[in-house]
Design a protein around this motif. Structure first.
Motif, PDB file in Angstrom:
ATOM      1  N   ALA A   7       0.222   6.488  13.828  1.00 30.52           N
ATOM      2  CA  ALA A   7      -0.355   7.697  13.245  1.00 30.52           C
ATOM      3  C   ALA A   7       0.095   7.880  11.800  1.00 30.52           C
ATOM      4  CB  ALA A   7       0.037   8.913  14.090  1.00 30.52           C
ATOM      5  N   GLU A   8       1.350   7.549  11.518  1.00 26.52           N
ATOM      6  CA  GLU A   8       1.861   7.688  10.154  1.00 26.52           C
ATOM      7  C   GLU A   8       1.218   6.680   9.198  1.00 26.52           C
ATOM      8  OE1 GLU A   8       6.153   7.648   7.749  1.00 26.52           O
ATOM      9  OE2 GLU A   8       6.088   7.453   9.931  1.00 26.52           O
ATOM     10  N   LEU A   9       0.934   5.485   9.702  1.00 32.57           N
ATOM     11  CA  LEU A   9       0.387   4.437   8.843  1.00 32.57           C
ATOM     12  C   LEU A   9      -1.096   4.633   8.537  1.00 32.57           C
ATOM     13  CD1 LEU A   9       2.025   1.230  10.373  1.00 32.57           C
ATOM     14  CD2 LEU A   9       2.596   2.308   8.188  1.00 32.57           C
ATOM     15  N   ARG A  10      -1.832   5.200   9.467  1.00 36.57           N
ATOM     16  CA  ARG A  10      -3.284   5.308   9.282  1.00 36.57           C
ATOM     17  C   ARG A  10      -3.621   6.069   8.004  1.00 36.57           C
ATOM     18  NH1 ARG A  10      -6.230   3.268  13.313  1.00 36.57           N
ATOM     19  NH2 ARG A  10      -5.504   3.342  15.493  1.00 36.57           N
ATOM     20  N   GLY A  11      -4.556   5.534   7.251  1.00 38.71           N
ATOM     21  CA  GLY A  11      -4.999   6.173   6.029  1.00 38.71           C
ATOM     22  C   GLY A  11      -4.381   5.609   4.768  1.00 38.71           C
ATOM     23  N   GLY A  12      -3.337   4.782   4.904  1.00 38.68           N
ATOM     24  CA  GLY A  12      -2.763   4.106   3.751  1.00 38.68           C
ATOM     25  C   GLY A  12      -1.896   4.954   2.852  1.00 38.68           C
ATOM     26  N   CYS A  14       1.265   6.326   3.669  1.00 36.44           N
ATOM     27  CA  CYS A  14       2.689   6.381   4.021  1.00 36.44           C
ATOM     28  C   CYS A  14       3.517   5.776   2.883  1.00 36.44           C
ATOM     29  CB  CYS A  14       2.930   5.619   5.319  1.00 36.44           C
ATOM     30  SG  CYS A  14       4.660   5.443   5.784  1.00 36.44           S
ATOM     31  N   ALA A  15       4.355   6.599   2.244  1.00 34.67           N
ATOM     32  CA  ALA A  15       5.094   6.146   1.061  1.00 34.67           C
ATOM     33  C   ALA A  15       6.043   4.992   1.360  1.00 34.67           C
ATOM     34  CB  ALA A  15       5.838   7.323   0.435  1.00 34.67           C
ATOM     35  N   PRO A  16       6.871   5.041   2.419  1.00 30.64           N
ATOM     36  CA  PRO A  16       7.743   3.885   2.687  1.00 30.64           C
ATOM     37  C   PRO A  16       6.955   2.598   2.953  1.00 30.64           C
ATOM     38  CG  PRO A  16       8.495   5.806   3.898  1.00 30.64           C
ATOM     39  CD  PRO A  16       7.150   6.154   3.348  1.00 30.64           C
ATOM     40  N   ALA A  17       5.825   2.697   3.629  1.00 29.25           N
ATOM     41  CA  ALA A  17       5.017   1.513   3.898  1.00 29.25           C
ATOM     42  C   ALA A  17       4.414   0.967   2.611  1.00 29.25           C
ATOM     43  CB  ALA A  17       3.921   1.838   4.908  1.00 29.25           C
ATOM     44  N   ARG A  18       4.036   1.850   1.687  1.00 29.09           N
ATOM     45  CA  ARG A  18       3.503   1.384   0.403  1.00 29.09           C
ATOM     46  C   ARG A  18       4.593   0.673  -0.401  1.00 29.09           C
ATOM     47  NH1 ARG A  18       0.021   5.935  -2.587  1.00 29.09           N
ATOM     48  NH2 ARG A  18      -0.280   4.116  -3.958  1.00 29.09           N
ATOM     49  N   GLU A  19       5.821   1.190  -0.333  1.00 31.32           N
ATOM     50  CA  GLU A  19       6.928   0.535  -1.039  1.00 31.32           C
ATOM     51  C   GLU A  19       7.220  -0.831  -0.432  1.00 31.32           C
ATOM     52  OE1 GLU A  19       9.956   3.466  -0.663  1.00 31.32           O
ATOM     53  OE2 GLU A  19       9.124   4.763  -2.222  1.00 31.32           O
ATOM     54  N   LEU A  20       7.217  -0.900   0.882  1.00 33.67           N
ATOM     55  CA  LEU A  20       7.435  -2.180   1.555  1.00 33.67           C
ATOM     56  C   LEU A  20       6.334  -3.164   1.201  1.00 33.67           C
ATOM     57  CD1 LEU A  20       8.883  -4.013   3.547  1.00 33.67           C
ATOM     58  CD2 LEU A  20       7.673  -2.880   5.403  1.00 33.67           C
ATOM     59  N   ALA A  21       5.091  -2.683   1.181  1.00 35.77           N
ATOM     60  CA  ALA A  21       3.973  -3.554   0.829  1.00 35.77           C
ATOM     61  C   ALA A  21       4.117  -4.081  -0.595  1.00 35.77           C
ATOM     62  CB  ALA A  21       2.651  -2.809   0.998  1.00 35.77           C
ATOM     63  N   GLU A  22       4.605  -3.254  -1.515  1.00 38.11           N
ATOM     64  CA  GLU A  22       4.804  -3.719  -2.891  1.00 38.11           C
ATOM     65  C   GLU A  22       5.845  -4.831  -2.945  1.00 38.11           C
ATOM     66  OE1 GLU A  22       6.495  -2.221  -7.226  1.00 38.11           O
ATOM     67  OE2 GLU A  22       5.920  -0.701  -5.737  1.00 38.11           O
ATOM     68  N   ILE A  23       6.924  -4.681  -2.184  1.00 37.06           N
ATOM     69  CA  ILE A  23       7.952  -5.731  -2.139  1.00 37.06           C
ATOM     70  C   ILE A  23       7.346  -7.043  -1.639  1.00 37.06           C
ATOM     71  CG2 ILE A  23      10.083  -6.449  -0.972  1.00 37.06           C
ATOM     72  CD1 ILE A  23      10.877  -3.469  -0.942  1.00 37.06           C
ATOM     73  N   PHE A  49      -1.060  -1.941   8.948  1.00 37.31           N
ATOM     74  CA  PHE A  49      -0.164  -2.242   7.828  1.00 37.31           C
ATOM     75  C   PHE A  49      -0.741  -3.376   6.981  1.00 37.31           C
ATOM     76  CE2 PHE A  49       3.734  -4.535   6.265  1.00 37.31           C
ATOM     77  CZ  PHE A  49       4.036  -3.617   5.268  1.00 37.31           C
ATOM     78  N   ALA A  50      -1.284  -4.389   7.639  1.00 41.00           N
ATOM     79  CA  ALA A  50      -1.868  -5.519   6.903  1.00 41.00           C
ATOM     80  C   ALA A  50      -3.111  -5.098   6.124  1.00 41.00           C
ATOM     81  CB  ALA A  50      -2.208  -6.645   7.870  1.00 41.00           C
ATOM     82  N   ARG A  51      -3.984  -4.328   6.750  1.00 40.14           N
ATOM     83  CA  ARG A  51      -5.277  -4.020   6.132  1.00 40.14           C
ATOM     84  C   ARG A  51      -5.180  -2.881   5.114  1.00 40.14           C
ATOM     85  NH1 ARG A  51      -5.507  -8.109   8.116  1.00 40.14           N
ATOM     86  NH2 ARG A  51      -6.816  -8.890   9.821  1.00 40.14           N
ATOM     87  N   GLU A  52      -4.383  -1.849   5.410  1.00 40.66           N
ATOM     88  CA  GLU A  52      -4.396  -0.644   4.573  1.00 40.66           C
ATOM     89  C   GLU A  52      -3.248  -0.593   3.571  1.00 40.66           C
ATOM     90  OE1 GLU A  52      -4.974   2.974   6.750  1.00 40.66           O
ATOM     91  OE2 GLU A  52      -6.396   2.056   8.154  1.00 40.66           O
ATOM     92  N   TYR A  53      -2.335  -1.552   3.634  1.00 45.12           N
ATOM     93  CA  TYR A  53      -1.208  -1.567   2.702  1.00 45.12           C
ATOM     94  C   TYR A  53      -1.091  -2.906   1.983  1.00 45.12           C
ATOM     95  CZ  TYR A  53       0.085   2.817   4.873  1.00 45.12           C
ATOM     96  OH  TYR A  53       0.061   4.116   5.324  1.00 45.12           O
ATOM     97  N   LEU A  54      -0.953  -3.994   2.735  1.00 45.84           N
ATOM     98  CA  LEU A  54      -0.771  -5.299   2.110  1.00 45.84           C
ATOM     99  C   LEU A  54      -2.040  -5.793   1.433  1.00 45.84           C
ATOM    100  CD1 LEU A  54       1.340  -6.919   4.947  1.00 45.84           C
ATOM    101  CD2 LEU A  54       2.186  -6.175   2.720  1.00 45.84           C
TER     102      LEU A  54
END
Length: 263
Positions: A7-12, A14-23, A49-54
């Protein structure tokens, strides 16, 4: 709780997930193992996570399209019906095959730009700890009936073949339990040691006869197979609380080369 990460990841957003994706985008690996990503029934959290962040450029970085995703089943949160941590309950996070408050917590996912050969994957989630020759059974802690039911892997050990052109590279992935959060019996330290020793035996044909995957196939990795060993091993050959001899044996294995050793 189950479903909270998805639920937190949906929509792209999530700030921690965006930071992880940048790394990840700055490092740009062709194949990525993510530990401690909750596993839901459809592996949706990893796919989102793969589709909406990476696959979306983060902070000016180039996106990465991981077209292939594998989310193995894990032992975390799977009930045993036993009071494994001796707290008077049989339904707590310490009474499961792998520590977790719900099935799939602290799971793992493999994301790849190259095809995952799904029909050749080997999973060892159900392999019994007691099946390991000379296993480090915690002294005086588990009765015989309980010991015979315990599984070796706290999450899973998986052999995931990746097709890179005409070559096949086996990803040997795991996430052994931390060797702490126990008592003087060192049950987690013993398990961490043997989760690492599994790979030593898996890479040694004349020691792999006891290993049987979840499909009932026995044996280890063929002697001529190319592989990469990866994971959050929760161990160090010199420092920390782990029983370092298992990791030292793995690093010293004639088939293993550590590309960048450091503590």
């Amino acid at each position: 709780t189950a479903g909270a990460l998805l639920a937190e990841l949906r929509g792209g957003a999530c700030a921690p997930a965006r930071e992880l994706a940048e790394i990840v985008q700055r490092t740009a690996p062709d194949v990525l193992l993510v530990n401690e990503i909750d596993r839901d029934a459809d592996g949706a959290a990893a796919t989102v996570f793969a589709r909406e962040y990476l696959a979306v450029g983060q902070n000016g970085q180039q996106p990465i399209d991981y077209a292939f995703v594998y989310v193995p089943p894990v032992n975390t949160g799977e009930p045993t019906g036993l009071d494994l941590d001796r707290d008077g309950r049989t339904d707590g996070p310490g009474d499961v095959y792998g520590y977790g408050a719900f099935p799939g917590q602290y799971g793992m996912a493999i994301l790849s730009r190259h095809p995952i050969l799904t029909d050749r994957i080997r999973s060892f989630r159900e392999l019994r700890w007691a099946a390991m020759p000379d296993a480090q059974r915690p002294a005086g802690y588990y009765d015989d009936a309980t010991w015979q039911r315990l599984r070796l892997s706290s999450k899973n050990h998986v052999d995931v073949p990746i097709g890179i052109g005409s070559q096949v590279v086996h990803l040997l992935a795991s996430h052994p339990t931390p060797p702490v959060f126990d008592g003087p019996e060192d049950r987690n330290g013993c398990r961490n040691h043997d989760e690492l020793r599994f790979w030593v035996d898996y890479l040694t044909p004349d020691r792999a006869g006891w290993i049987v995957d979840d499909a009932g196939v026995a044996g280890g990795l063929p002697a001529d197979a190319a592989f990469v060993l990866l994971g959050d091993l929760n161990a160090d050959p010199a420092d920390g609380a782990s029983r370092g001899e298992a990791l030292r044996a793995l690093l010293a294995h004639p088939r293993v080369q550590d590309p960048q050793p450091k503590s």
